[in-house]
Design a protein around this motif. Structure first.
Motif, PDB file in Angstrom:
ATOM      1  N   HIS A  28     -10.120  55.053  49.038  1.00 21.90           N
ATOM      2  CA  HIS A  28      -8.766  54.898  48.603  1.00 21.90           C
ATOM      3  C   HIS A  28      -7.908  53.720  48.387  1.00 21.90           C
ATOM      4  N   LEU A  29      -8.343  52.642  49.261  1.00 19.29           N
ATOM      5  CA  LEU A  29      -7.790  51.418  49.237  1.00 19.29           C
ATOM      6  C   LEU A  29      -8.651  50.627  48.168  1.00 19.29           C
ATOM      7  N   GLU A  30      -9.872  50.683  47.834  1.00 22.30           N
ATOM      8  CA  GLU A  30     -10.441  49.918  46.974  1.00 22.30           C
ATOM      9  C   GLU A  30      -9.809  50.516  45.374  1.00 22.30           C
ATOM     10  N   LYS A  31      -9.848  51.723  45.353  1.00 20.88           N
ATOM     11  CA  LYS A  31      -9.414  52.524  44.196  1.00 20.88           C
ATOM     12  C   LYS A  31      -7.938  51.931  43.790  1.00 20.88           C
ATOM     13  N   GLU A  32      -7.055  51.623  44.993  1.00 20.13           N
ATOM     14  CA  GLU A  32      -5.790  51.318  44.504  1.00 20.13           C
ATOM     15  C   GLU A  32      -5.863  49.726  44.203  1.00 20.13           C
ATOM     16  N   ARG A  33      -6.584  48.984  44.647  1.00 19.87           N
ATOM     17  CA  ARG A  33      -6.789  47.545  44.349  1.00 19.87           C
ATOM     18  C   ARG A  33      -7.104  47.528  42.855  1.00 19.87           C
ATOM     19  N   LEU A  34      -8.179  48.306  42.613  1.00 19.63           N
ATOM     20  CA  LEU A  34      -8.821  48.430  41.196  1.00 19.63           C
ATOM     21  C   LEU A  34      -7.634  48.999  40.273  1.00 19.63           C
ATOM     22  N   ARG A  35      -6.905  49.869  40.613  1.00 14.97           N
ATOM     23  CA  ARG A  35      -5.909  50.479  39.651  1.00 14.97           C
ATOM     24  C   ARG A  35      -4.713  49.424  39.475  1.00 14.97           C
ATOM     25  N   ILE A  36      -4.618  48.409  40.390  1.00 15.25           N
ATOM     26  CA  ILE A  36      -3.490  47.405  40.135  1.00 15.25           C
ATOM     27  C   ILE A  36      -4.061  46.343  39.146  1.00 15.25           C
ATOM     28  N   ASP A  37      -5.344  46.057  39.364  1.00 18.66           N
ATOM     29  CA  ASP A  37      -5.882  45.184  38.088  1.00 18.66           C
ATOM     30  C   ASP A  37      -6.089  45.859  36.852  1.00 18.66           C
ATOM     31  N   VAL A  38      -6.159  47.009  36.886  1.00 20.97           N
ATOM     32  CA  VAL A  38      -6.431  48.004  35.555  1.00 20.97           C
ATOM     33  C   VAL A  38      -4.975  47.937  34.861  1.00 20.97           C
ATOM     34  N   ASP A  39      -4.033  48.142  35.670  1.00 21.52           N
ATOM     35  CA  ASP A  39      -2.697  48.325  35.298  1.00 21.52           C
ATOM     36  C   ASP A  39      -2.202  47.027  34.704  1.00 21.52           C
ATOM     37  N   ALA A  40      -2.469  45.757  35.174  1.00 22.94           N
ATOM     38  CA  ALA A  40      -2.133  44.715  34.810  1.00 22.94           C
ATOM     39  C   ALA A  40      -2.848  44.099  33.513  1.00 22.94           C
ATOM     40  N   ALA A  41      -4.235  44.725  33.351  1.00 25.25           N
ATOM     41  CA  ALA A  41      -4.884  44.315  32.063  1.00 25.25           C
ATOM     42  C   ALA A  41      -4.260  45.441  31.029  1.00 25.25           C
ATOM     43  N   ASN A  42      -3.903  46.517  31.295  1.00 21.44           N
ATOM     44  CA  ASN A  42      -3.499  47.410  30.434  1.00 21.44           C
ATOM     45  C   ASN A  42      -2.056  46.592  29.657  1.00 21.44           C
ATOM     46  N   ARG A  43      -1.292  46.190  30.638  1.00 19.61           N
ATOM     47  CA  ARG A  43       0.152  45.508  30.331  1.00 19.61           C
ATOM     48  C   ARG A  43       0.019  44.320  29.254  1.00 19.61           C
ATOM     49  N   GLN A  44      -1.445  43.479  29.645  1.00 15.67           N
ATOM     50  CA  GLN A  44      -1.730  42.190  28.730  1.00 15.67           C
ATOM     51  C   GLN A  44      -2.245  42.771  27.377  1.00 15.67           C
ATOM     52  N   GLY A  45      -2.719  44.208  27.371  1.00 18.89           N
ATOM     53  CA  GLY A  45      -3.451  44.769  26.098  1.00 18.89           C
ATOM     54  C   GLY A  45      -4.945  44.659  26.385  1.00 18.89           C
ATOM     55  N   ASP A  46      -5.422  44.295  27.487  1.00 16.92           N
ATOM     56  CA  ASP A  46      -6.817  44.209  27.383  1.00 16.92           C
ATOM     57  C   ASP A  46      -7.564  45.649  27.567  1.00 16.92           C
ATOM     58  N   VAL A  47      -8.671  45.803  27.041  1.00 20.48           N
ATOM     59  CA  VAL A  47      -9.282  47.021  26.890  1.00 20.48           C
ATOM     60  C   VAL A  47     -10.231  47.218  28.522  1.00 20.48           C
ATOM     61  N   ILE A  48     -10.056  48.433  28.716  1.00 18.40           N
ATOM     62  CA  ILE A  48     -10.477  48.884  29.831  1.00 18.40           C
ATOM     63  C   ILE A  48     -11.883  49.731  29.670  1.00 18.40           C
ATOM     64  N   TYR A  49     -12.825  49.195  30.137  1.00 16.11           N
ATOM     65  CA  TYR A  49     -13.980  49.832  29.950  1.00 16.11           C
ATOM     66  C   TYR A  49     -14.323  51.505  30.469  1.00 16.11           C
ATOM     67  N   PRO A  50     -15.022  51.929  29.796  1.00 19.56           N
ATOM     68  CA  PRO A  50     -14.819  53.473  30.197  1.00 19.56           C
ATOM     69  C   PRO A  50     -15.472  53.960  31.630  1.00 19.56           C
ATOM     70  N   ASP A  51     -16.288  53.098  31.956  1.00 15.76           N
ATOM     71  CA  ASP A  51     -16.863  53.332  33.267  1.00 15.76           C
ATOM     72  C   ASP A  51     -16.126  52.766  34.206  1.00 15.76           C
ATOM     73  N   VAL A  52     -15.101  52.168  34.090  1.00 17.60           N
ATOM     74  CA  VAL A  52     -14.302  51.740  35.092  1.00 17.60           C
ATOM     75  C   VAL A  52     -13.122  52.959  35.222  1.00 17.60           C
ATOM     76  N   GLN A  53     -12.669  53.318  34.168  1.00 17.41           N
ATOM     77  CA  GLN A  53     -11.991  54.772  34.085  1.00 17.41           C
ATOM     78  C   GLN A  53     -12.445  55.715  34.641  1.00 17.41           C
ATOM     79  N   ALA A  54     -13.757  56.077  34.518  1.00 21.87           N
ATOM     80  CA  ALA A  54     -14.367  57.195  35.064  1.00 21.87           C
ATOM     81  C   ALA A  54     -14.401  57.040  36.458  1.00 21.87           C
ATOM     82  N   TRP A  55     -14.749  55.915  36.906  1.00 20.07           N
ATOM     83  CA  TRP A  55     -14.787  55.461  38.263  1.00 20.07           C
ATOM     84  C   TRP A  55     -13.487  55.667  39.230  1.00 20.07           C
TER      85      TRP A  55
END
Length: 106
Positions: free
Chosen positions: A46-73
């Motif tokens: 759960h803690l690891e998922k939350e850390r990754l979620r923060i990075d993904v949210d920041a990347a989304n705000r910057q307009g970066d593409v999130i790889y499908p395997d990251v979203q699947a994980w």
């Protein structure tokens, strides 16, 4: 000759029957420890998922593409966490029901 054959067959049958029974008793005797270990590992997940979620949210705000395997994980991890939560709710419900029924029999 016959004694050694019967002894060998008996040893094989005993081993085939005893190992699964011993394993099942091990699950019963180690239940609490196994559940505690599982809950600790899922909390780490759960803690690891939350850390990754923060990075993904920041990347989304910057307009970066999130790889499908990251979203699947992230989805997979959320499913595991939800299964643990559902299991713990069911376990607490059964424990309350068990304690009430044991009090009723006293």
């Amino acid at each position: 000759m016959v004694d050694s054959i019967v002894g060998g067959v008996a040893a094989t049958v005993t081993g085939c029957l005893l190992d699964p029974i011993t394993r099942q008793f091990g699950y019963l005797f180690n239940y609490r420890r196994n559940i505690t270990d599982l809950n600790q590992k899922i909390q780490s997940l759960h803690l690891e998922k939350e850390r990754l979620r923060i990075d993904v949210d920041a990347a989304n705000r910057q307009g970066d593409v999130i790889y499908p395997d990251v979203q699947a994980w992230l989805t997979y991890a959320e499913g595991i966490i939800q299964n643990r939560d559902d299991f713990n709710k069911m376990k607490r419900k059964q424990e309350r029901a068990g304690s009430i029924s044991s009090l009723a029999t006293v």
